[in-house]
Motif scaffolding. Structure first.
Motif, short mmCIF file in Angstrom:
data_model
loop_
_atom_site.label_atom_id
_atom_site.label_comp_id
_atom_site.label_asym_id
_atom_site.label_seq_id
_atom_site.Cartn_x
_atom_site.Cartn_y
_atom_site.Cartn_z
N ASP A 62 0.83 -1.21 0.00
CA ASP A 62 0.00 0.00 0.00
C ASP A 62 0.86 1.26 0.00
N VAL A 63 1.95 1.22 0.77
CA VAL A 63 2.85 2.39 0.83
C VAL A 63 3.45 2.66 -0.55
N VAL A 64 3.85 1.59 -1.25
CA VAL A 64 4.41 1.75 -2.60
C VAL A 64 3.39 2.37 -3.55
N LEU A 65 2.14 1.90 -3.46
CA LEU A 65 1.08 2.44 -4.32
C LEU A 65 0.78 3.90 -4.01
N ILE A 66 0.80 4.24 -2.73
CA ILE A 66 0.55 5.64 -2.33
C ILE A 66 1.65 6.54 -2.90
N LYS A 67 2.89 6.07 -2.84
CA LYS A 67 4.00 6.86 -3.39
C LYS A 67 3.84 7.04 -4.90
N LYS A 68 3.41 5.98 -5.59
CA LYS A 68 3.21 6.08 -7.04
C LYS A 68 2.11 7.08 -7.37
N ASP A 69 0.99 7.01 -6.61
CA ASP A 69 -0.11 7.94 -6.84
C ASP A 69 0.33 9.38 -6.59
N TYR A 70 1.16 9.58 -5.56
CA TYR A 70 1.64 10.92 -5.22
C TYR A 70 2.51 11.47 -6.34
N ARG A 71 3.42 10.62 -6.86
CA ARG A 71 4.30 11.06 -7.95
C ARG A 71 3.49 11.37 -9.21
N GLU A 72 2.47 10.54 -9.48
CA GLU A 72 1.64 10.76 -10.66
C GLU A 72 0.87 12.08 -10.53
N GLU A 73 0.36 12.35 -9.33
CA GLU A 73 -0.38 13.60 -9.10
C GLU A 73 0.52 14.81 -9.29
#
Length: 257
Positions: free
Chosen positions: A223-234
């Motif tokens: 989940d932490v990895v996915l949150i980081k990906k979403d943050y970078r995409e945003e």
């Protein structure tokens, strides 16, 4: 065991997608023999009451990572139509390895999109009566879960909970009870995890506790990895939008001058 937030979000979006199509759908339906468990099963009833119905069965396998897609876990594709359901980013990575007859639905920010239509299989690989029975059994399980939400864990004492988990573990069914506690009772989740930790002093429960907590830790890290990906995409989207704004402002100035 506990699922990642991405898996749960895809399950919900897929259920909504099937519902909008008028299909009957349910998650995690066990197949007979060694055919495994399909992530989501749906049936479409074509026809009418007077002339009779034709049942169209669709099997959906959800994969959320490259490792998950290429794992050796059995794929349960036994329907008239069979699909992978993938995050759109994963689809772009594994597209070359998707069999010709398997369809693909992609997920992005709560939305399911048809990326590749499946080829209809003429015959079901599984007896339809058994398939329908297992669908109803799984739906009954989901109704039971929903009705238990109001009770919470407070009505059960620690010893009763642990005995039930150990009993189900011995029968290979612990995934249902542990998922039930970790996912359905969100407010009681920490209480349940603490219950497991407190019980780990007992040799009877130690192996089970380590398994549950290790799996929970694994999914939390994912989940932490996915949150980081979403943050970078945003951040990337905001940067691109800002650059576009500046570009348009400069073009307007040139035209005005």
């Amino acid at each position: 065991m506990s699922k990642t937030s991405l898996t749960k979000n895809i399950e919900k979006a897929l259920y909504d997608y099937c519902y909008d199509l008028g299909h009957i759908a349910v998650d995690e339906v066990t197949m007979p023999g060694n055919e495994g468990i399909v992530d989501t099963l749906s049936v479409e009833m074509r026809g009418n009451r007077s002339e009779g119905y034709e049942k169209i069965w669709r099997f959906y396998e959800i994969k959320v990572s490259k490792q998950d897609f290429y794992s050796k876990n059995k794929l349960t594709f036994l329907g008239h139509f069979n699909y992978f359901v993938l995050p759109v980013e994963l689809y772009e990575v594994v597209i070359a390895d998707i069999p010709k007859h398997i369809g693909v639905l992609t997920y992005r920010k709560g939305t399911i999109t048809v990326k590749k239509k499946p080829i209809r299989q003429k015959e079901l690989i599984i007896n339809e009566e058994i398939l329908f029975r297992n669908l109803v059994t799984s739906m009954n399980r989901e109704v039971f879960k929903a009705k238990q939400i109001e009770k919470g864990l407070s009505i059960y004492n620690t010893e009763t909970l642990m005995k039930e988990i150990v009993k189900r573990t011995a029968k290979g069914k612990s995934d249902f009870l542990v998922d039930f506690m970790l996912e359905i009772y969100a407010e009681d989740k920490n209480k349940f995890l603490n219950l497991l930790i407190d019980s780990s002093v007992s040799e009877d429960y130690k192996e089970l506790v380590l398994s549950v907590l290790s799996q929970e830790l694994k999914y939390l890290k994912e989940d932490v990895v996915l949150i980081k990906k979403d943050y970078r995409e945003e951040r990337r989207l905001k940067r691109d939008a800002w650059l576009k704004i500046k570009q348009l402002e400069n073009q307007l100035k040139e035209i005005a001058n």
